[in-house]
Design a protein around this motif. Structure first.
Motif, PDB file in Angstrom:
ATOM      1  N   UNK A 218       0.664  -1.123   0.252  1.00 30.71           N
ATOM      2  CA  UNK A 218       0.172  -0.067  -0.443  1.00 30.71           C
ATOM      3  C   UNK A 218       0.779   1.109  -0.420  1.00 30.71           C
ATOM      4  N   UNK A 219       1.761   1.114   0.888  1.00 30.61           N
ATOM      5  CA  UNK A 219       2.982   2.512   1.099  1.00 30.61           C
ATOM      6  C   UNK A 219       3.438   2.200  -0.529  1.00 30.61           C
ATOM      7  N   UNK A 220       3.660   1.376  -1.336  1.00 31.68           N
ATOM      8  CA  UNK A 220       4.763   1.645  -2.323  1.00 31.68           C
ATOM      9  C   UNK A 220       3.596   1.986  -4.057  1.00 31.68           C
ATOM     10  N   UNK A 221       1.974   1.946  -3.611  1.00 27.74           N
ATOM     11  CA  UNK A 221       1.272   2.305  -4.753  1.00 27.74           C
ATOM     12  C   UNK A 221       0.247   3.304  -4.119  1.00 27.74           C
ATOM     13  N   UNK A 222       0.832   3.991  -2.957  1.00 25.73           N
ATOM     14  CA  UNK A 222       0.288   5.581  -2.752  1.00 25.73           C
ATOM     15  C   UNK A 222       1.790   6.254  -3.350  1.00 25.73           C
ATOM     16  N   UNK A 223       2.469   5.696  -2.887  1.00 23.95           N
ATOM     17  CA  UNK A 223       4.228   6.796  -3.493  1.00 23.95           C
ATOM     18  C   UNK A 223       3.636   7.093  -4.878  1.00 23.95           C
ATOM     19  N   UNK A 224       3.140   5.399  -5.739  1.00 27.55           N
ATOM     20  CA  UNK A 224       3.669   6.040  -7.246  1.00 27.55           C
ATOM     21  C   UNK A 224       2.570   6.935  -7.644  1.00 27.55           C
ATOM     22  N   UNK A 225       0.784   7.273  -7.334  1.00 23.93           N
ATOM     23  CA  UNK A 225      -0.086   7.377  -7.431  1.00 23.93           C
ATOM     24  C   UNK A 225       0.113   8.879  -6.907  1.00 23.93           C
ATOM     25  N   UNK A 226       0.794   9.175  -6.017  1.00 20.65           N
ATOM     26  CA  UNK A 226       1.126  10.284  -5.779  1.00 20.65           C
ATOM     27  C   UNK A 226       1.949  11.343  -6.554  1.00 20.65           C
ATOM     28  N   UNK A 229       0.101  11.126 -10.029  1.00 18.65           N
ATOM     29  CA  UNK A 229      -0.702  12.549 -10.132  1.00 18.65           C
ATOM     30  C   UNK A 229      -0.082  14.183 -10.593  1.00 18.65           C
ATOM     31  N   UNK A 230       1.029  14.024  -9.319  1.00 15.80           N
ATOM     32  CA  UNK A 230       1.515  15.190  -9.754  1.00 15.80           C
ATOM     33  C   UNK A 230       2.347  15.586 -10.939  1.00 15.80           C
ATOM     34  N   UNK A 231       2.267  14.244 -11.819  1.00 19.02           N
ATOM     35  CA  UNK A 231       3.126  14.515 -13.746  1.00 19.02           C
ATOM     36  C   UNK A 231       1.796  14.740 -14.164  1.00 19.02           C
ATOM     37  N   UNK A 232       0.666  14.424 -13.581  1.00 18.52           N
ATOM     38  CA  UNK A 232      -0.265  14.164 -15.006  1.00 18.52           C
ATOM     39  C   UNK A 232      -0.762  13.014 -15.586  1.00 18.52           C
ATOM     40  N   UNK A 233       0.044  11.657 -15.033  1.00 15.99           N
ATOM     41  CA  UNK A 233       0.115  10.619 -15.678  1.00 15.99           C
ATOM     42  C   UNK A 233      -1.163  10.415 -14.835  1.00 15.99           C
ATOM     43  N   UNK A 234      -2.240  10.490 -15.248  1.00 15.08           N
ATOM     44  CA  UNK A 234      -3.491   9.232 -14.647  1.00 15.08           C
ATOM     45  C   UNK A 234      -3.504   7.923 -15.087  1.00 15.08           C
ATOM     46  N   UNK A 235      -3.310   7.699 -16.460  1.00 17.58           N
ATOM     47  CA  UNK A 235      -2.564   6.326 -16.532  1.00 17.58           C
ATOM     48  C   UNK A 235      -2.908   5.332 -15.715  1.00 17.58           C
ATOM     49  N   UNK A 236      -0.849   5.830 -15.423  1.00 20.83           N
ATOM     50  CA  UNK A 236      -0.005   5.368 -14.214  1.00 20.83           C
ATOM     51  C   UNK A 236      -0.676   5.044 -12.774  1.00 20.83           C
ATOM     52  N   UNK A 237      -0.983   5.475 -12.616  1.00 21.37           N
ATOM     53  CA  UNK A 237      -1.901   6.155 -11.723  1.00 21.37           C
ATOM     54  C   UNK A 237      -3.333   5.499 -10.905  1.00 21.37           C
ATOM     55  N   UNK A 238      -3.704   5.144 -12.159  1.00 22.59           N
ATOM     56  CA  UNK A 238      -5.001   3.671 -12.556  1.00 22.59           C
ATOM     57  C   UNK A 238      -5.102   2.863 -12.079  1.00 22.59           C
TER      58      UNK A 238
END
Length: 301
Positions: A218-226, A229-238
């Motif tokens: 969960x920590x890893x996924x949350x970090x990658x999502x953040x 999100x900051x880079x505007x890469x919605x596809x990666x976050x999803x």
């Protein structure tokens, strides 16, 4: 000692003696009753009831800590008269996910490791309850225990919102939506933690493995999502949200159950929502299949 009524002497002169044990003439319960009894016992043991006082310390203390933020929110609602407009039942579990992980990691080995380590699993599976039923009942006990742990604060928030004279209909709908999401979360966490515990005979190793599987992922996924999100890469976050039980169920809750997502970049299209739903079904299906197979292997030893 006297010979048992109707007793027959063996070829070597041995006999069976009546030493005063009372015979059982009551009804013989079916597998359904055995399973129900095993389910209730497992649910009680998950919270330490029926065990030593030390066994109650971890689950009950974690439950009490998870209720603290809800108590504070309720106090603010009632005293300040804010109503229930700012209560979000769907995201509360995200703010207490560490406590949920500790509770799950501490109690899953209680239901799945001790029986195998002590060898009593062979005796359980020698009864009318099949290996498949035994595995599913144990899983149900753990999943319901996790569900109770997560839904208790939501119920407290709901009671506080009603006490603050919030609109009953909307609060009830929000609570039911959140409850459905919490039920799915409990099933997924129960499957992952049960599977890890079933393949680990030492409780300490099982606890550590579950914490790594849930907390670190969960920590890893949350970090990658953040970052996404900051880079505007919605596809990666999803897509990365599929690799943690918490972000997976959170995305499903936001997409299918029309709840509020705690984590950013949840599924925003019907196709991605379907991917999240399929991932949940895959985790549950494959996890339970492996769990049942494990218990079938234990029953043949």
């Amino acid at each position: 000692m006297t010979e048992a009524p109707g007793g027959q002497a063996g070829a070597d002169g041995s006999v069976i003696h009546d030493i005063g044990y009372q015979t059982y003439d009551g009804p013989r319960l079916e597998s359904r009753s055995v399973g129900w009894s095993l389910f209730l016992t497992g649910l009680q043991h998950a919270y330490g009831f029926g065990r030593s006082g030390k066994a109650k310390a971890l689950p009950l203390s974690m439950l009490a800590l998870s209720m603290v933020p809800a108590v504070i929110i309720v106090a603010i609602m009632v005293v300040a008269g804010f109503g229930g407009n700012f209560v979000d039942y769907s995201t509360y579990s995200g703010s207490t996910f560490v406590l949920i992980v500790v509770f799950t990691a501490g109690q899953a080995p209680v239901l799945f490791t001790r029986d195998q380590r002590s060898g009593s699993i062979v005796l359980y599976l020698a009864r009318p309850l099949s290996a498949t039923a035994f595995a599913l009942v144990r899983w149900a006990s753990l999943s319901v225990a996790i569900f109770v742990f997560t839904v208790a604060p939501a119920l407290l928030l709901y009671a506080g919102a009603l006490a603050a004279e919030a609109e009953v209909g909307q609060q009830t709908v929000d609570l039911l939506q959140a409850t459905a999401g919490l039920a799915v979360l409990a099933a997924v966490l129960g499957t992952v933690s049960a599977l890890v515990s079933a393949f680990t005979l030492r409780r300490g190793l099982a606890v550590g493995a579950i914490i790594v599987a849930l907390l670190v992922s969960n920590g890893f996924v949350s970090a990658v999502k953040a970052i996404a999100d900051s880079q505007g890469n919605d596809s990666l976050g999803q897509w990365v949200g599929l690799f943690s039980p918490f972000t997976l169920v959170d995305g499903l809750n936001a997409g299918v159950l029309d709840g509020t997502g705690f984590y950013p970049l949840g599924p925003d299209t019907p196709l991605m929502t379907a991917v999240y739903a399929a991932a949940v079904l895959l985790v549950l299906g494959v996890g339970l299949w492996l769990l049942i197979r494990r218990y079938h292997q234990q029953g043949t030893r």
